[in-house]
Design a protein around this motif. Structure first.
Motif, PDB file in Angstrom:
ATOM      1  N   MET A 283       0.833  -1.194   0.000  1.00 40.44           N
ATOM      2  CA  MET A 283       0.000   0.000   0.000  1.00 40.44           C
ATOM      3  C   MET A 283       0.868   1.243   0.000  1.00 40.44           C
ATOM      4  O   MET A 283       1.948   1.252   0.584  1.00 40.44           O
ATOM      5  CB  MET A 283      -0.862   0.042   1.259  1.00 40.44           C
ATOM      6  CG  MET A 283      -1.812  -1.110   1.319  1.00 40.44           C
ATOM      7  SD  MET A 283      -2.755  -1.035   2.822  1.00 40.44           S
ATOM      8  CE  MET A 283      -3.791  -2.471   2.556  1.00 40.44           C
ATOM      9  N   ASP A 284       0.354   2.285  -0.658  1.00 39.74           N
ATOM     10  CA  ASP A 284       1.028   3.574  -0.580  1.00 39.74           C
ATOM     11  C   ASP A 284      -0.036   4.660  -0.528  1.00 39.74           C
ATOM     12  O   ASP A 284      -1.228   4.374  -0.440  1.00 39.74           O
ATOM     13  CB  ASP A 284       1.988   3.765  -1.764  1.00 39.74           C
ATOM     14  CG  ASP A 284       1.272   3.675  -3.104  1.00 39.74           C
ATOM     15  OD1 ASP A 284       0.022   3.741  -3.148  1.00 39.74           O
ATOM     16  OD2 ASP A 284       1.957   3.544  -4.134  1.00 39.74           O
ATOM     17  N   GLY A 285       0.420   5.923  -0.562  1.00 39.73           N
ATOM     18  CA  GLY A 285      -0.527   7.039  -0.591  1.00 39.73           C
ATOM     19  C   GLY A 285      -1.429   7.073   0.630  1.00 39.73           C
ATOM     20  O   GLY A 285      -1.054   6.654   1.723  1.00 39.73           O
ATOM     21  N   LEU A 286      -2.656   7.541   0.396  1.00 37.88           N
ATOM     22  CA  LEU A 286      -3.601   7.738   1.494  1.00 37.88           C
ATOM     23  C   LEU A 286      -3.949   6.423   2.189  1.00 37.88           C
ATOM     24  O   LEU A 286      -4.134   6.380   3.408  1.00 37.88           O
ATOM     25  CB  LEU A 286      -4.882   8.414   0.963  1.00 37.88           C
ATOM     26  CG  LEU A 286      -5.936   8.764   2.012  1.00 37.88           C
ATOM     27  CD1 LEU A 286      -5.371   9.675   3.097  1.00 37.88           C
ATOM     28  CD2 LEU A 286      -7.152   9.414   1.368  1.00 37.88           C
ATOM     29  N   MET A 287      -4.018   5.326   1.416  1.00 40.35           N
ATOM     30  CA  MET A 287      -4.372   4.039   2.026  1.00 40.35           C
ATOM     31  C   MET A 287      -3.333   3.615   3.059  1.00 40.35           C
ATOM     32  O   MET A 287      -3.678   3.166   4.151  1.00 40.35           O
ATOM     33  CB  MET A 287      -4.485   2.978   0.925  1.00 40.35           C
ATOM     34  CG  MET A 287      -5.087   1.693   1.418  1.00 40.35           C
ATOM     35  SD  MET A 287      -6.815   1.927   1.907  1.00 40.35           S
ATOM     36  CE  MET A 287      -6.951   0.644   3.119  1.00 40.35           C
ATOM     37  N   SER A 288      -2.061   3.806   2.717  1.00 43.50           N
ATOM     38  CA  SER A 288      -0.977   3.459   3.636  1.00 43.50           C
ATOM     39  C   SER A 288      -1.069   4.302   4.913  1.00 43.50           C
ATOM     40  O   SER A 288      -1.000   3.790   6.032  1.00 43.50           O
ATOM     41  CB  SER A 288       0.367   3.687   2.934  1.00 43.50           C
ATOM     42  OG  SER A 288       1.419   3.715   3.862  1.00 43.50           O
ATOM     43  N   THR A 289      -1.269   5.604   4.728  1.00 40.16           N
ATOM     44  CA  THR A 289      -1.372   6.529   5.869  1.00 40.16           C
ATOM     45  C   THR A 289      -2.563   6.182   6.747  1.00 40.16           C
ATOM     46  O   THR A 289      -2.462   6.116   7.973  1.00 40.16           O
ATOM     47  CB  THR A 289      -1.527   7.984   5.355  1.00 40.16           C
ATOM     48  OG1 THR A 289      -0.335   8.325   4.657  1.00 40.16           O
ATOM     49  CG2 THR A 289      -1.767   8.965   6.488  1.00 40.16           C
ATOM     50  N   CYS A 290      -3.696   5.941   6.100  1.00 38.42           N
ATOM     51  CA  CYS A 290      -4.928   5.694   6.843  1.00 38.42           C
ATOM     52  C   CYS A 290      -4.827   4.390   7.641  1.00 38.42           C
ATOM     53  O   CYS A 290      -5.210   4.334   8.809  1.00 38.42           O
ATOM     54  CB  CYS A 290      -6.097   5.646   5.854  1.00 38.42           C
ATOM     55  SG  CYS A 290      -7.693   5.627   6.681  1.00 38.42           S
ATOM     56  N   LEU A 291      -4.281   3.351   7.014  1.00 36.13           N
ATOM     57  CA  LEU A 291      -4.153   2.078   7.729  1.00 36.13           C
ATOM     58  C   LEU A 291      -3.209   2.230   8.924  1.00 36.13           C
ATOM     59  O   LEU A 291      -3.507   1.737  10.018  1.00 36.13           O
ATOM     60  CB  LEU A 291      -3.661   0.975   6.789  1.00 36.13           C
ATOM     61  CG  LEU A 291      -3.654  -0.426   7.425  1.00 36.13           C
ATOM     62  CD1 LEU A 291      -5.062  -0.883   7.802  1.00 36.13           C
ATOM     63  CD2 LEU A 291      -3.016  -1.458   6.495  1.00 36.13           C
ATOM     64  N   GLN A 292      -2.107   2.953   8.734  1.00 33.64           N
ATOM     65  CA  GLN A 292      -1.174   3.143   9.857  1.00 33.64           C
ATOM     66  C   GLN A 292      -1.824   3.951  10.980  1.00 33.64           C
ATOM     67  O   GLN A 292      -1.636   3.648  12.171  1.00 33.64           O
ATOM     68  CB  GLN A 292       0.101   3.839   9.367  1.00 33.64           C
ATOM     69  CG  GLN A 292       0.934   2.966   8.436  1.00 33.64           C
ATOM     70  CD  GLN A 292       2.159   3.718   7.929  1.00 33.64           C
ATOM     71  OE1 GLN A 292       3.096   3.966   8.681  1.00 33.64           O
ATOM     72  NE2 GLN A 292       2.156   4.099   6.660  1.00 33.64           N
ATOM     73  N   HIS A 293      -2.601   4.966  10.603  1.00 30.92           N
ATOM     74  CA  HIS A 293      -3.318   5.790  11.594  1.00 30.92           C
ATOM     75  C   HIS A 293      -4.296   4.920  12.386  1.00 30.92           C
ATOM     76  O   HIS A 293      -4.357   4.978  13.619  1.00 30.92           O
ATOM     77  CB  HIS A 293      -4.049   6.921  10.856  1.00 30.92           C
ATOM     78  CG  HIS A 293      -5.029   7.698  11.684  1.00 30.92           C
ATOM     79  ND1 HIS A 293      -4.890   9.050  11.932  1.00 30.92           N
ATOM     80  CD2 HIS A 293      -6.184   7.327  12.305  1.00 30.92           C
ATOM     81  CE1 HIS A 293      -5.911   9.463  12.682  1.00 30.92           C
ATOM     82  NE2 HIS A 293      -6.708   8.437  12.915  1.00 30.92           N
ATOM     83  N   GLU A 294      -5.070   4.096  11.668  1.00 31.61           N
ATOM     84  CA  GLU A 294      -6.056   3.252  12.356  1.00 31.61           C
ATOM     85  C   GLU A 294      -5.367   2.188  13.204  1.00 31.61           C
ATOM     86  O   GLU A 294      -5.837   1.848  14.288  1.00 31.61           O
ATOM     87  CB  GLU A 294      -7.009   2.599  11.352  1.00 31.61           C
ATOM     88  CG  GLU A 294      -7.908   3.565  10.589  1.00 31.61           C
ATOM     89  CD  GLU A 294      -8.660   4.552  11.473  1.00 31.61           C
ATOM     90  OE1 GLU A 294      -9.041   4.201  12.607  1.00 31.61           O
ATOM     91  OE2 GLU A 294      -8.858   5.697  11.045  1.00 31.61           O
ATOM     92  N   MET A 295      -4.237   1.649  12.713  1.00 32.17           N
ATOM     93  CA  MET A 295      -3.522   0.634  13.500  1.00 32.17           C
ATOM     94  C   MET A 295      -2.945   1.215  14.783  1.00 32.17           C
ATOM     95  O   MET A 295      -2.832   0.507  15.779  1.00 32.17           O
ATOM     96  CB  MET A 295      -2.440  -0.025  12.649  1.00 32.17           C
ATOM     97  CG  MET A 295      -3.044  -1.076  11.709  1.00 32.17           C
ATOM     98  SD  MET A 295      -1.801  -1.857  10.667  1.00 32.17           S
ATOM     99  CE  MET A 295      -0.857  -2.750  11.908  1.00 32.17           C
ATOM    100  N   ASP A 296      -2.588   2.501  14.763  1.00 34.33           N
ATOM    101  CA  ASP A 296      -2.146   3.150  16.000  1.00 34.33           C
ATOM    102  C   ASP A 296      -3.212   3.030  17.093  1.00 34.33           C
ATOM    103  O   ASP A 296      -2.893   2.835  18.268  1.00 34.33           O
ATOM    104  CB  ASP A 296      -1.862   4.642  15.757  1.00 34.33           C
ATOM    105  CG  ASP A 296      -0.419   4.901  15.312  1.00 34.33           C
ATOM    106  OD1 ASP A 296       0.395   3.954  15.276  1.00 34.33           O
ATOM    107  OD2 ASP A 296      -0.116   6.070  15.001  1.00 34.33           O
ATOM    108  N   HIS A 297      -4.479   3.170  16.690  1.00 33.60           N
ATOM    109  CA  HIS A 297      -5.562   3.069  17.685  1.00 33.60           C
ATOM    110  C   HIS A 297      -5.513   1.737  18.427  1.00 33.60           C
ATOM    111  O   HIS A 297      -5.872   1.660  19.604  1.00 33.60           O
ATOM    112  CB  HIS A 297      -6.939   3.184  17.015  1.00 33.60           C
ATOM    113  CG  HIS A 297      -7.349   4.575  16.681  1.00 33.60           C
ATOM    114  ND1 HIS A 297      -7.578   5.541  17.633  1.00 33.60           N
ATOM    115  CD2 HIS A 297      -7.594   5.174  15.482  1.00 33.60           C
ATOM    116  CE1 HIS A 297      -7.945   6.678  17.045  1.00 33.60           C
ATOM    117  NE2 HIS A 297      -7.955   6.479  15.729  1.00 33.60           N
ATOM    118  N   LEU A 298      -5.078   0.693  17.734  1.00 38.86           N
ATOM    119  CA  LEU A 298      -5.046  -0.642  18.347  1.00 38.86           C
ATOM    120  C   LEU A 298      -4.009  -0.705  19.466  1.00 38.86           C
ATOM    121  O   LEU A 298      -4.075  -1.563  20.330  1.00 38.86           O
ATOM    122  CB  LEU A 298      -4.753  -1.710  17.290  1.00 38.86           C
ATOM    123  CG  LEU A 298      -5.718  -1.723  16.102  1.00 38.86           C
ATOM    124  CD1 LEU A 298      -5.325  -2.796  15.107  1.00 38.86           C
ATOM    125  CD2 LEU A 298      -7.161  -1.909  16.565  1.00 38.86           C
TER     126      LEU A 298
END
Length: 188
Positions: A145-160
């Motif tokens: 993944m790159d771009g917004l998808m990469s950023t968004c997944l990393q952001h959401e995974m931080d919540h975990l």
């Protein structure tokens, strides 16, 4: 289907570390469909289960890209016609996600979060990742993944891990963000 309450800072539950999903059952399916409904209603592009008070390693994401093939929709709530490009829904579920192989290269993105309403700040994260996760049937997927998808997944995974995007800011910027949110809440 139900719209769930989204926890907002400083709710301490947002700091919990979420636990892996072990049962891929109807209860999980219900949680995921409620999470999508809640996210679209908010509206947002990503939501972690802990944001609705469930400490499970479950994320829903839909970047809702503009749909180039769709007809523009005219809205006239205020008596005027406005054309906007409709978005297409591409709902994706990530259960027990992991990041393999983050790139050395980093990208800055302006991020926001439904648990930190109306606050936006630039966060630096690896530009590209390889992600591994399970779907609702427990099947394992892997994807670059790159771009917004990469950023968004990393952001959401931080919540975990109990991490919010403002935790990744300098202390000064984080304090400014929290003050601004308090002001907005008082004004409301």
């Amino acid at each position: 289907m139900a719209i769930l309450e989204i926890l907002e800072i400083p709710d301490q539950r947002l700091k919990q570390v979420s636990v892996p999903v072990e049962k891929f059952d109807d209860e999980l399916r219900t949680l995921v469909s409620d999470m999508f409904e809640t996210m679209y209603d908010a509206p947002g592009i990503g939501l972690a289960a802990i944001q609705v008070g469930v400490p499970l390693r479950v994320l829903v994401i839909d970047l809702q890209p503009e749909d180039p093939d769709a007809e523009p929709v005219a809205c006239d709530h205020d008596g005027h016609h406005h054309h906007h490009t409709p978005t297409k829904r591409e709902p994706q579920v990530f259960i027990n996600p992991e990041i393999l192989d983050p790139s050395e290269e980093h990208t800055l993105y302006q991020e926001g979060c439904l648990s930190v309403p109306e606050i936006y700040a630039e966060v630096e994260r690896p530009s590209r990742i390889r992600a591994r996760w399970q779907d609702l049937d427990g099947k394992v997927h892997e994807q670059d993944m790159d771009g917004l998808m990469s950023t968004c997944l990393q952001h959401e995974m931080d919540h975990l891990e109990g991490i919010l995007f403002i935790d990744r800011l300098s202390r000064l910027k984080r304090n400014m963000a929290i003050k601004k949110l308090e002001k907005l809440r008082k004004a409301a």
